[in-house]
Design a protein around this motif. Structure first.
Motif, mmCIF file in Angstrom:
data_model
loop_
_atom_site.group_PDB
_atom_site.id
_atom_site.type_symbol
_atom_site.label_atom_id
_atom_site.label_comp_id
_atom_site.label_asym_id
_atom_site.label_seq_id
_atom_site.Cartn_x
_atom_site.Cartn_y
_atom_site.Cartn_z
ATOM 1 N N LYS A 224 -11.227 0.923 9.375
ATOM 2 C CA LYS A 224 -10.354 2.075 9.167
ATOM 3 C C LYS A 224 -9.131 1.939 10.064
ATOM 4 O O LYS A 224 -9.252 1.768 11.274
ATOM 5 C CB LYS A 224 -11.094 3.372 9.487
ATOM 6 N N VAL A 225 -7.938 2.008 9.452
ATOM 7 C CA VAL A 225 -6.679 1.917 10.179
ATOM 8 C C VAL A 225 -5.904 3.205 9.923
ATOM 9 O O VAL A 225 -5.724 3.600 8.763
ATOM 10 C CB VAL A 225 -5.854 0.695 9.722
ATOM 11 N N ARG A 226 -5.443 3.855 10.980
ATOM 12 C CA ARG A 226 -4.621 5.056 10.849
ATOM 13 C C ARG A 226 -3.169 4.672 11.102
ATOM 14 O O ARG A 226 -2.824 4.175 12.167
ATOM 15 C CB ARG A 226 -5.063 6.139 11.825
ATOM 16 N N VAL A 227 -2.333 4.907 10.107
ATOM 17 C CA VAL A 227 -0.905 4.595 10.191
ATOM 18 C C VAL A 227 -0.161 5.916 10.405
ATOM 19 O O VAL A 227 -0.212 6.806 9.563
ATOM 20 C CB VAL A 227 -0.404 3.897 8.903
ATOM 21 N N LYS A 228 0.523 6.022 11.553
ATOM 22 C CA LYS A 228 1.279 7.235 11.879
ATOM 23 C C LYS A 228 2.767 6.955 11.690
ATOM 24 O O LYS A 228 3.225 5.836 11.915
ATOM 25 C CB LYS A 228 1.018 7.657 13.323
ATOM 26 N N TYR A 229 3.535 7.984 11.328
ATOM 27 C CA TYR A 229 4.946 7.814 11.017
ATOM 28 C C TYR A 229 5.651 9.159 10.996
ATOM 29 O O TYR A 229 5.022 10.207 11.039
ATOM 30 C CB TYR A 229 5.111 7.141 9.651
ATOM 31 N N THR A 230 6.972 9.106 10.907
ATOM 32 C CA THR A 230 7.786 10.269 10.586
ATOM 33 C C THR A 230 8.484 9.949 9.269
ATOM 34 O O THR A 230 8.756 8.790 8.962
ATOM 35 C CB THR A 230 8.831 10.567 11.673
ATOM 36 N N THR A 231 8.756 10.986 8.481
ATOM 37 C CA THR A 231 9.367 10.770 7.175
ATOM 38 C C THR A 231 10.744 11.414 7.100
ATOM 39 O O THR A 231 11.043 12.372 7.813
ATOM 40 C CB THR A 231 8.493 11.343 6.041
ATOM 41 N N LYS A 232 11.541 10.846 6.231
ATOM 42 C CA LYS A 232 12.865 11.387 5.943
ATOM 43 C C LYS A 232 13.052 11.321 4.435
ATOM 44 O O LYS A 232 12.830 10.278 3.822
ATOM 45 C CB LYS A 232 13.926 10.559 6.659
ATOM 46 N N SER A 233 13.437 12.446 3.815
ATOM 47 C CA SER A 233 13.621 12.503 2.368
ATOM 48 C C SER A 233 15.090 12.393 2.015
ATOM 49 O O SER A 233 15.939 12.984 2.677
ATOM 50 C CB SER A 233 13.071 13.816 1.810
ATOM 51 N N THR A 234 15.374 11.628 0.950
ATOM 52 C CA THR A 234 16.734 11.518 0.436
ATOM 53 C C THR A 234 16.692 11.669 -1.080
ATOM 54 O O THR A 234 15.738 11.244 -1.732
ATOM 55 C CB THR A 234 17.377 10.158 0.797
ATOM 56 N N TYR A 235 17.721 12.256 -1.629
ATOM 57 C CA TYR A 235 17.829 12.451 -3.076
ATOM 58 C C TYR A 235 18.345 11.173 -3.719
ATOM 59 O O TYR A 235 19.334 10.598 -3.274
ATOM 60 C CB TYR A 235 18.771 13.619 -3.375
ATOM 61 N N VAL A 236 17.684 10.737 -4.808
ATOM 62 C CA VAL A 236 18.064 9.498 -5.485
ATOM 63 C C VAL A 236 18.825 9.786 -6.781
ATOM 64 O O VAL A 236 19.966 9.394 -6.938
ATOM 65 C CB VAL A 236 16.826 8.617 -5.776
ATOM 66 N N ILE B 86 0.845 -1.192 0.000
ATOM 67 C CA ILE B 86 0.000 0.000 0.000
ATOM 68 C C ILE B 86 0.880 1.242 0.000
ATOM 69 O O ILE B 86 1.682 1.437 0.915
ATOM 70 C CB ILE B 86 -0.919 -0.001 1.240
ATOM 71 N N PRO B 87 0.727 2.121 -0.997
ATOM 72 C CA PRO B 87 1.484 3.378 -0.988
ATOM 73 C C PRO B 87 0.917 4.331 0.071
ATOM 74 O O PRO B 87 -0.293 4.485 0.200
ATOM 75 C CB PRO B 87 1.296 3.940 -2.389
ATOM 76 N N LEU B 88 1.802 4.960 0.823
ATOM 77 C CA LEU B 88 1.404 5.934 1.835
ATOM 78 C C LEU B 88 1.516 7.341 1.257
ATOM 79 O O LEU B 88 2.029 7.549 0.165
ATOM 80 C CB LEU B 88 2.287 5.789 3.072
ATOM 81 N N ARG B 89 1.042 8.312 2.039
ATOM 82 C CA ARG B 89 1.107 9.699 1.600
ATOM 83 C C ARG B 89 2.558 10.158 1.490
ATOM 84 O O ARG B 89 3.393 9.789 2.304
ATOM 85 C CB ARG B 89 0.365 10.591 2.590
ATOM 86 N N VAL B 90 2.848 10.989 0.490
ATOM 87 C CA VAL B 90 4.193 11.504 0.307
ATOM 88 C C VAL B 90 4.289 12.998 0.619
ATOM 89 O O VAL B 90 5.349 13.588 0.452
ATOM 90 C CB VAL B 90 4.720 11.231 -1.126
ATOM 91 N N ASP B 91 3.179 13.582 1.077
ATOM 92 C CA ASP B 91 3.249 14.977 1.512
ATOM 93 C C ASP B 91 3.765 15.009 2.952
ATOM 94 O O ASP B 91 4.294 14.026 3.450
ATOM 95 C CB ASP B 91 1.889 15.664 1.368
ATOM 96 N N ASP B 92 3.637 16.108 3.629
ATOM 97 C CA ASP B 92 4.180 16.242 4.978
ATOM 98 C C ASP B 92 3.197 15.831 6.069
ATOM 99 O O ASP B 92 3.380 16.186 7.232
ATOM 100 C CB ASP B 92 4.655 17.675 5.207
ATOM 101 N N SER B 93 2.161 15.081 5.729
ATOM 102 C CA SER B 93 1.200 14.616 6.715
ATOM 103 C C SER B 93 1.828 13.540 7.603
ATOM 104 O O SER B 93 2.551 12.674 7.109
ATOM 105 C CB SER B 93 -0.032 14.040 6.016
ATOM 106 N N PRO B 94 1.548 13.562 8.925
ATOM 107 C CA PRO B 94 2.146 12.562 9.822
ATOM 108 C C PRO B 94 1.396 11.231 9.856
ATOM 109 O O PRO B 94 1.774 10.343 10.611
ATOM 110 C CB PRO B 94 2.086 13.251 11.182
ATOM 111 N N TYR B 95 0.339 11.079 9.077
ATOM 112 C CA TYR B 95 -0.418 9.826 9.089
ATOM 113 C C TYR B 95 -1.116 9.608 7.742
ATOM 114 O O TYR B 95 -1.268 10.528 6.950
ATOM 115 C CB TYR B 95 -1.459 9.807 10.209
ATOM 116 N N THR B 96 -1.528 8.356 7.517
ATOM 117 C CA THR B 96 -2.332 7.967 6.358
ATOM 118 C C THR B 96 -3.456 7.080 6.858
ATOM 119 O O THR B 96 -3.224 6.168 7.644
ATOM 120 C CB THR B 96 -1.489 7.196 5.326
ATOM 121 N N ASP B 97 -4.684 7.350 6.403
ATOM 122 C CA ASP B 97 -5.832 6.503 6.737
ATOM 123 C C ASP B 97 -6.017 5.464 5.637
ATOM 124 O O ASP B 97 -6.085 5.798 4.451
ATOM 125 C CB ASP B 97 -7.102 7.336 6.876
ATOM 126 N N VAL B 98 -6.081 4.178 6.052
ATOM 127 C CA VAL B 98 -6.238 3.067 5.117
ATOM 128 C C VAL B 98 -7.515 2.324 5.484
ATOM 129 O O VAL B 98 -7.785 2.083 6.663
ATOM 130 C CB VAL B 98 -5.018 2.116 5.175
#
Length: 158
Positions: free
Chosen positions: A101-113, A77-89
């Motif tokens: 309804k499942v709420r998945v919370k996380y922190t993100t880190k961006s890296t250049y590919v 399942i792809p999660l949100r790629v904006d700056d939101s701290p959670y995705t509802d699935v």
């Protein structure tokens, strides 16, 4: 005439050496990884294959249906790629059935590919919360970071 031949040869050699490599094509799994969800039996705790599964995700502008899968033992399942701290699935066992309804919370880190792929998101500190429990009865945590799509991040108990 001599200058014309020199000009044509120079142009052909220029076109030959100006062709870029394949590094501008993002096809070898370098993009943002998806969350892997697997299924277990609530009674026994053993892995389970579902007859059918329908998944929807809220990416911030309403639910997007990801479609149904028959004989599913896991789902990416792809999660949100904006700056939101959670995705509802949202999970259903039938097309018009009850929806969990499942709420998945996380922190993100961006890296250049690369220039073709751009930025890649890595998800860390994954936690999940079951908001609406029917048909999913409970959740079990898997690996709490998403670096690739090999390991299961969340188990749904049916």
């Amino acid at each position: 005439m001599r200058y014309f031949k020199f000009f044509i040869i120079t142009c052909l050699l220029g076109m030959l050496f100006s062709c870029g490599g394949d590094d501008d094509i993002c096809e070898s799994g370098e993009g943002t990884p998806r969350m892997k969800v697997a299924f277990r039996s609530a009674e026994s705790g053993k892995d389970r294959t579902l007859d059918s599964l329908y998944v929807a995700v809220d990416y911030g502008s309403g639910k997007v249906q990801l479609g149904g899968v028959a004989k599913a033992d896991s789902k990416l399942i792809p999660l949100r790629v904006d700056d939101s701290p959670y995705t509802d699935v949202y999970f259903r066992l039938t097309n018009k059935g009850a929806e969990a309804k499942v709420r998945v919370k996380y922190t993100t880190k961006s890296t250049y590919v690369s220039p073709g792929c751009g930025m890649k998101k890595a998800y860390e500190n994954l936690t999940s919360e079951l908001i609406t429990p029917n048909p999913v009865q409970n959740l079990e945590a898997g690996q709490n970071q998403i670096e690739n799509e090999d390991k299961t991040n969340l188990y749904l108990l049916f």
